[in-house]
Design an enzyme around this catalytic site. Structure first.
Site: not given
Length: 230
Positions: A24, A89, A225
Site C-alpha cells: 500500500r 509483520k 500505527r
C-alpha cells in the site's frame, strides 16, 4: 493475464521472486528467491466495486485461518491489510479492483507471506518483520502453505460474495492487534488523528474513538500505527 479480462475467476499467479513487488501507498515489498510466498488471486463478483468494501479485511480472516492450520499461533490483524505476529509483520495484502461501479467487477488479491527471509532482505525492510521459519522452527513447505491459503481464501470469498463483510466482522475484531489501544492515524495529507481503536463496522471501516467522538475511517491511503510510534 489478469488485465486482459479473459482470465477465469479463481486464477492464480505465483511468483518465485518479485523484483517490483509493492504494498500500500507505493511501498516496496522486498523478496528474494525462496524467501517468501508471493501470489495474486483473481476473483470475479457480480456486484460493483462499491459493494466490496471490507474485502481486504475478509482476506485477512482467511489468512489467519490458514496460518492456524499451518501451526502458527498468536497471529493478529492490523487494519486494514497486515498480518502481525507478536509485534512483527508476517504478511501483507494489496487488492486492486477492476470493472464497473455497478458491476460486474473483479478483484486482484495480492498476498506476500514471509517464509524464510535472509539477512540481506531484512536489512532493507523499514519495520520489524518475522517469517514462518522463525515462528515454527522449521523451513515451511511453501506448496502446502499456498494450498491451505487458497482453500481458506476461496471459502471466505464465497461468503463475502453472498453476504459481504458482516459475517466476518466479529472474527476480524477478535484478532485486531490494536483493539482497545491508543493509535495514531496518518492521513494522505500527513495530518494525524489520535484515538482509541474500537473495532470495525460491517463495511470494514475502522471505528476510532477520538476526543471529538467516534469516527469511521475507510482505508484509502491512511496509515495506522500504535500511538507510541511517532
Amino acid at each position: 493475464l489478469f488485465r486482459s479480462g479473459g482470465a477465469a475467476s479463481g486464477s492464480v499467479l505465483v511468483a518465485e521472486w518479485q523484483t517490483q513487488g509493492r504494498g500500500r501507498r507505493g511501498r516496496v515489498w522486498h523478496a528474494a528467491p525462496g524467501a517468501a510466498l508471493t501470489f495474486s488471486l483473481l476473483w470475479r463478483f457480480q456486484q460493483g466495486a462499491g459493494a466490496l468494501s471490507g474485502l481486504s479485511l475478509a482476506i485477512g480472516v482467511a489468512v489467519l485461518r490458514a496460518l492456524a492450520r499451518a501451526g502458527v499461533e498468536d497471529a493478529g490483524l492490523k487494519w486494514p491489510n497486515d498480518v502481525i505476529w507478536r509485534g512483527r509483520k508476517l504478511a501483507g495484502m494489496l487488492i486492486e479492483m477492476q470493472g464497473e461501479v455497478t458491476g460486474p467487477s473483479a478483484a486482484v488479491i495480492g498476498l506476500g507471506l514471509n517464509c524464510r527471509l535472509p539477512d540481506s532482505v531484512r536489512e532493507r525492510i523499514d519495520q520489524p518483520v518475522v517469517d514462518l521459519a522463525q515462528i515454527t522452527g522449521a523451513t515451511p513447505d511453501r506448496n502446502r502453505v499456498l494450498a491451505i491459503l487458497l482453500e481458506e481464501m476461496s471459502g471466505v470469498l464465497e461468503t463475502f460474495a453472498q453476504c459481504g463483510f458482516a459475517p466476518l466482522r466479529e472474527e476480524w475484531d477478535r484478532h485486531h492487534v490494536y483493539r482497545g489501544k491508543p493509535v495514531r492515524l496518518t492521513l494522505p495529507d500527513a495530518a494525524t488523528i489520535d484515538g482509541v481503536a474500537r473495532g470495525v463496522d460491517e463495511n470494514g471501516a475502522l471505528l476510532l474513538d477520538t476526543s471529538g467522538g467516534v469516527r469511521r475511517v475507510h482505508s484509502g491511503d491512511v496509515s495506522l500505527r500504535g500511538a507510541h510510534a511517532r
